[in-house]
Design a protein around this motif. Sequence first.
Motif, PDB file in Angstrom:
ATOM      1  N   ASN A 233       0.956  -1.142   0.103  1.00 24.64           N
ATOM      2  CA  ASN A 233       0.076   0.117  -0.016  1.00 24.64           C
ATOM      3  C   ASN A 233       0.975   1.286   0.031  1.00 24.64           C
ATOM      4  O   ASN A 233       0.664   2.178   0.645  1.00 24.64           O
ATOM      5  CB  ASN A 233      -1.120   0.091   1.101  1.00 24.64           C
ATOM      6  CG  ASN A 233      -0.135   0.101   2.724  1.00 24.64           C
ATOM      7  OD1 ASN A 233       1.033  -0.224   2.588  1.00 24.64           O
ATOM      8  ND2 ASN A 233      -1.011   0.270   3.692  1.00 24.64           N
ATOM      9  N   GLY A 234       1.771   1.174  -0.615  1.00 21.33           N
ATOM     10  CA  GLY A 234       2.751   2.346  -0.953  1.00 21.33           C
ATOM     11  C   GLY A 234       2.097   3.325  -2.021  1.00 21.33           C
ATOM     12  O   GLY A 234       0.983   3.138  -2.546  1.00 21.33           O
ATOM     13  N   ALA A 235       2.691   4.181  -2.650  1.00 27.88           N
ATOM     14  CA  ALA A 235       2.314   5.300  -3.528  1.00 27.88           C
ATOM     15  C   ALA A 235       1.605   4.487  -4.773  1.00 27.88           C
ATOM     16  O   ALA A 235       0.443   4.806  -5.311  1.00 27.88           O
ATOM     17  CB  ALA A 235       3.478   6.286  -4.114  1.00 27.88           C
ATOM     18  N   THR A 236       2.289   3.278  -5.127  1.00 26.60           N
ATOM     19  CA  THR A 236       1.775   2.613  -6.387  1.00 26.60           C
ATOM     20  C   THR A 236       0.367   1.693  -5.970  1.00 26.60           C
ATOM     21  O   THR A 236      -0.418   1.793  -6.979  1.00 26.60           O
ATOM     22  CB  THR A 236       2.964   1.784  -6.826  1.00 26.60           C
ATOM     23  OG1 THR A 236       4.010   2.515  -7.380  1.00 26.60           O
ATOM     24  CG2 THR A 236       2.338   0.757  -7.923  1.00 26.60           C
ATOM     25  N   GLY A 237       0.574   0.830  -5.007  1.00 27.50           N
ATOM     26  CA  GLY A 237      -0.377   0.165  -4.612  1.00 27.50           C
ATOM     27  C   GLY A 237      -1.613   0.954  -4.407  1.00 27.50           C
ATOM     28  O   GLY A 237      -2.765   0.448  -4.871  1.00 27.50           O
ATOM     29  N   VAL A 238      -1.682   1.985  -3.742  1.00 27.62           N
ATOM     30  CA  VAL A 238      -2.965   2.756  -3.311  1.00 27.62           C
ATOM     31  C   VAL A 238      -3.614   3.008  -4.723  1.00 27.62           C
ATOM     32  O   VAL A 238      -4.732   3.581  -4.682  1.00 27.62           O
ATOM     33  CB  VAL A 238      -2.859   3.803  -2.347  1.00 27.62           C
ATOM     34  CG1 VAL A 238      -2.522   3.218  -1.129  1.00 27.62           C
ATOM     35  CG2 VAL A 238      -1.884   4.794  -2.830  1.00 27.62           C
ATOM     36  N   GLN A 239      -2.575   3.708  -5.765  1.00 23.94           N
ATOM     37  CA  GLN A 239      -3.285   3.890  -6.995  1.00 23.94           C
ATOM     38  C   GLN A 239      -4.015   2.691  -7.844  1.00 23.94           C
ATOM     39  O   GLN A 239      -4.896   3.037  -8.553  1.00 23.94           O
ATOM     40  CB  GLN A 239      -2.084   4.569  -7.957  1.00 23.94           C
ATOM     41  CG  GLN A 239      -1.836   6.014  -7.530  1.00 23.94           C
ATOM     42  CD  GLN A 239      -0.656   6.682  -8.460  1.00 23.94           C
ATOM     43  OE1 GLN A 239      -0.029   5.794  -9.168  1.00 23.94           O
ATOM     44  NE2 GLN A 239      -0.692   7.825  -8.445  1.00 23.94           N
ATOM     45  N   ILE A 240      -3.213   1.814  -7.743  1.00 28.22           N
ATOM     46  CA  ILE A 240      -3.866   0.484  -8.461  1.00 28.22           C
ATOM     47  C   ILE A 240      -4.930  -0.086  -8.068  1.00 28.22           C
ATOM     48  O   ILE A 240      -5.824  -0.526  -8.878  1.00 28.22           O
ATOM     49  CB  ILE A 240      -2.727  -0.713  -8.416  1.00 28.22           C
ATOM     50  CG1 ILE A 240      -1.463  -0.260  -9.004  1.00 28.22           C
ATOM     51  CG2 ILE A 240      -3.229  -2.029  -8.956  1.00 28.22           C
ATOM     52  CD1 ILE A 240      -0.403  -1.115  -9.271  1.00 28.22           C
ATOM     53  N   LEU A 241      -5.170  -0.264  -6.687  1.00 24.58           N
ATOM     54  CA  LEU A 241      -6.438  -0.984  -6.029  1.00 24.58           C
ATOM     55  C   LEU A 241      -7.823  -0.393  -7.007  1.00 24.58           C
ATOM     56  O   LEU A 241      -8.563  -1.202  -7.286  1.00 24.58           O
ATOM     57  CB  LEU A 241      -6.535  -0.763  -4.574  1.00 24.58           C
ATOM     58  CG  LEU A 241      -7.581  -1.455  -3.948  1.00 24.58           C
ATOM     59  CD1 LEU A 241      -7.858  -2.849  -4.096  1.00 24.58           C
ATOM     60  CD2 LEU A 241      -7.805  -1.016  -2.513  1.00 24.58           C
ATOM     61  N   PRO A 242      -8.066   0.907  -6.774  1.00 24.39           N
ATOM     62  CA  PRO A 242      -9.249   1.531  -7.594  1.00 24.39           C
ATOM     63  C   PRO A 242      -9.398   0.877  -8.934  1.00 24.39           C
ATOM     64  O   PRO A 242     -10.410   0.720  -9.415  1.00 24.39           O
ATOM     65  CB  PRO A 242      -9.372   3.098  -7.282  1.00 24.39           C
ATOM     66  CG  PRO A 242      -8.313   3.445  -6.377  1.00 24.39           C
ATOM     67  CD  PRO A 242      -7.273   2.127  -6.242  1.00 24.39           C
ATOM     68  N   GLU A 243      -8.179   0.788  -9.537  1.00 22.11           N
ATOM     69  CA  GLU A 243      -8.095   0.805 -11.007  1.00 22.11           C
ATOM     70  C   GLU A 243      -8.517  -0.806 -11.119  1.00 22.11           C
ATOM     71  O   GLU A 243      -9.335  -1.234 -12.250  1.00 22.11           O
ATOM     72  CB  GLU A 243      -6.764   0.857 -11.560  1.00 22.11           C
ATOM     73  CG  GLU A 243      -6.523   2.390 -11.661  1.00 22.11           C
ATOM     74  CD  GLU A 243      -7.264   2.991 -12.663  1.00 22.11           C
ATOM     75  OE1 GLU A 243      -7.786   2.569 -13.837  1.00 22.11           O
ATOM     76  OE2 GLU A 243      -7.548   4.293 -12.112  1.00 22.11           O
ATOM     77  N   LEU A 244      -8.161  -1.765 -10.290  1.00 19.97           N
ATOM     78  CA  LEU A 244      -8.518  -3.257 -10.496  1.00 19.97           C
ATOM     79  C   LEU A 244     -10.144  -3.558 -10.240  1.00 19.97           C
ATOM     80  O   LEU A 244     -10.488  -4.284 -10.982  1.00 19.97           O
ATOM     81  CB  LEU A 244      -7.892  -3.924  -9.112  1.00 19.97           C
ATOM     82  CG  LEU A 244      -6.260  -3.936  -9.111  1.00 19.97           C
ATOM     83  CD1 LEU A 244      -5.691  -4.828  -7.823  1.00 19.97           C
ATOM     84  CD2 LEU A 244      -5.632  -4.639 -10.508  1.00 19.97           C
ATOM     85  N   ILE A 245     -10.849  -2.582  -9.529  1.00 23.18           N
ATOM     86  CA  ILE A 245     -12.130  -2.768  -9.671  1.00 23.18           C
ATOM     87  C   ILE A 245     -12.618  -2.482 -10.667  1.00 23.18           C
ATOM     88  O   ILE A 245     -13.654  -2.802 -11.419  1.00 23.18           O
ATOM     89  CB  ILE A 245     -12.765  -1.717  -8.398  1.00 23.18           C
ATOM     90  CG1 ILE A 245     -11.907  -2.331  -7.062  1.00 23.18           C
ATOM     91  CG2 ILE A 245     -14.096  -1.861  -8.227  1.00 23.18           C
ATOM     92  CD1 ILE A 245     -12.348  -3.668  -6.624  1.00 23.18           C
TER      93      ILE A 245
END
Length: 624
Positions: A233-245
């Motif tokens: 849940n670093g800067a990349t992970g928190v950007q990716i989660l909404p995109e996965l949905i």
Amino acid sequence: MPSIDPSNVKLGVGHTDTTGVDKEALIAQFEQFNNLEASEWAKKILERPYLGRRAVSVIISGAGLAGITTAILLSQKVDNLTLTVLDRNSKVGGVWATNEYPGVRCDVPSHSYQLTFDPKTDWQSAYAFGKDIQAYWQSRVEKHGLADKFRLNHSIKEAKWDEPTHQWHVRVEHNGKEEVLKSDFFISSSGSLQTAKFPVQPGFESFKGPKFHPVNWPKDLNLKGKRVALLGNGATGVQILPELIKQGAAHVDHYVKRGAWIGHTLFGVKAPGYVDYTQEEINAIQSSEEYHKYRSSLDSKLHGKYEATLFGTPGYKAGIKELLALMYLRVGENDELFEKVVPHFTPGPRRLLPAPGYLEALALPNVDYYKGDIERFTENGIVFDGEERPVDVIISSTGYVRGNGYGATPNYEIIGSDGYTLRTHFSPLESKKGYSLSYLGVSAPGFPNFFYTLSVNSYLYCGTPPITVEQQSSYIAKVIRKAQFEDIASIDPKEKPSESFSRRIWELSQASSITKGGIGGYFTEIDRNGDTRVRISWPGTISHAISVLREPRWEDFNYQYLNPDDRFGYWGNGKTWIDDHPGDKTFYLSKPGSVKVRNLHEGWISLPRDGPPEMVPLGVDIRA
């Protein structure tokens, strides 16, 4: 009234006319004028080169934001320069060229994440997406005529200082072949996001489904209907989660080691939110005057957080309360989830993450949030808390290799005097001092003719990376110009001044929220005494750094001269190039009103050894 011819203006008028006199006959009458042969010293002096800056070469490592900014500034600020920029990637842009995962964007406002002197004024979003940022920096390389200075697909294997030649020997691989490039100065602008880090728990390689780091996002990946594990849940992970949905993942298991502090923006509520600009808003700032007002207003809002980063100050406490309120609302006032996502550490040790849509995604029924350490990986999934959870895809958003000098230095060795490496120097437990000893966040003792940007103690509070690198590059240019002008073979900071700078870092470390929380991280380091020290930040505000870096403290450097027995040998034949060539010999004259008296004869003189001089007054670029 007749106009005055400036090429005449009665020059030579009013003198005695001697054209009719036999001058040779006159001089022959006097015995004392019979021997007017030039002395050997007259010949020696006149055979020397002109006073001026000798030709020098510079190699810059890295073609990201920092390398491009440094290249542009040095190309304009240093005379007689041969410039080479090396990068292992196939296009410029650094992380914005290599990261193409869904949703990749900057968390610094678009209009402040660019050159101060050459902005793009028609950004479509308050926070630009990666491809748009890469396109901007690519365009600036081309606009400033530097494309031929960039050697892409060149992977540096080693950079080593060679004392006998006073040069850097840079070993480079390109298309499977190695060569050694030599330069007078070497600048590391490689950044910290270089080597992807993967999970250390056993079994990761045994997982049969797709598994990758976001920097290597598969172009043909289809997540629709898939069960996905997102690690980190670093800067990349928190950007990716909404995109996965958005991409239709059936279910996401989100594994994090610890919680993360989520904010409005990286700069608080004063900065713009994650919005798109209307065409009307874009058009409104297109004039240079209006754009300058807008940019000035925006940058002003990003400043002023220095005190709030010091642990326990009223501003710091108010910031915690604001973050808690924001996070509570964004998890839908879900008390159970809210308690899980709030970190056990106070804000500061980890980067504040704006992450629009991240907390909202955690509240969705098809997202599970697991906080703690993964036990192991299997062929079909992940074992956490004693239970195996099957997944189809694993996205390892686990950051980059850091610590022990990694991240603070490139992924190759930089070897200074006596074989001492920069990685060792910036590895506290292995270094000579027991901590990372920097000089003003741009260089280090024991590494002659070497500089770096955006690394140890380089980052400016409340400032953005471009303005930071502009200040650092301008400082570096001044040092290179001095070495060129005075025939200095090598220059590096003394140890004592570096220790004095380090004292400011130690004091900041005692007060800063970055060192609190007990979790460590890239922002900090543990020195040999077991104390936590600030690793990344400059000890003051952006205006503070601008003021300090404006005038180098020349007494803080060690010097080796090309001619150590004659420090003024660079004076040459007593002339500059312009004395024997046509051109403007009154370069020092300024047009009335063009320069304020307080700036008169300040700035610097562009003085190549083989070309005409030019005055470059403060705040004015006469070559633009």
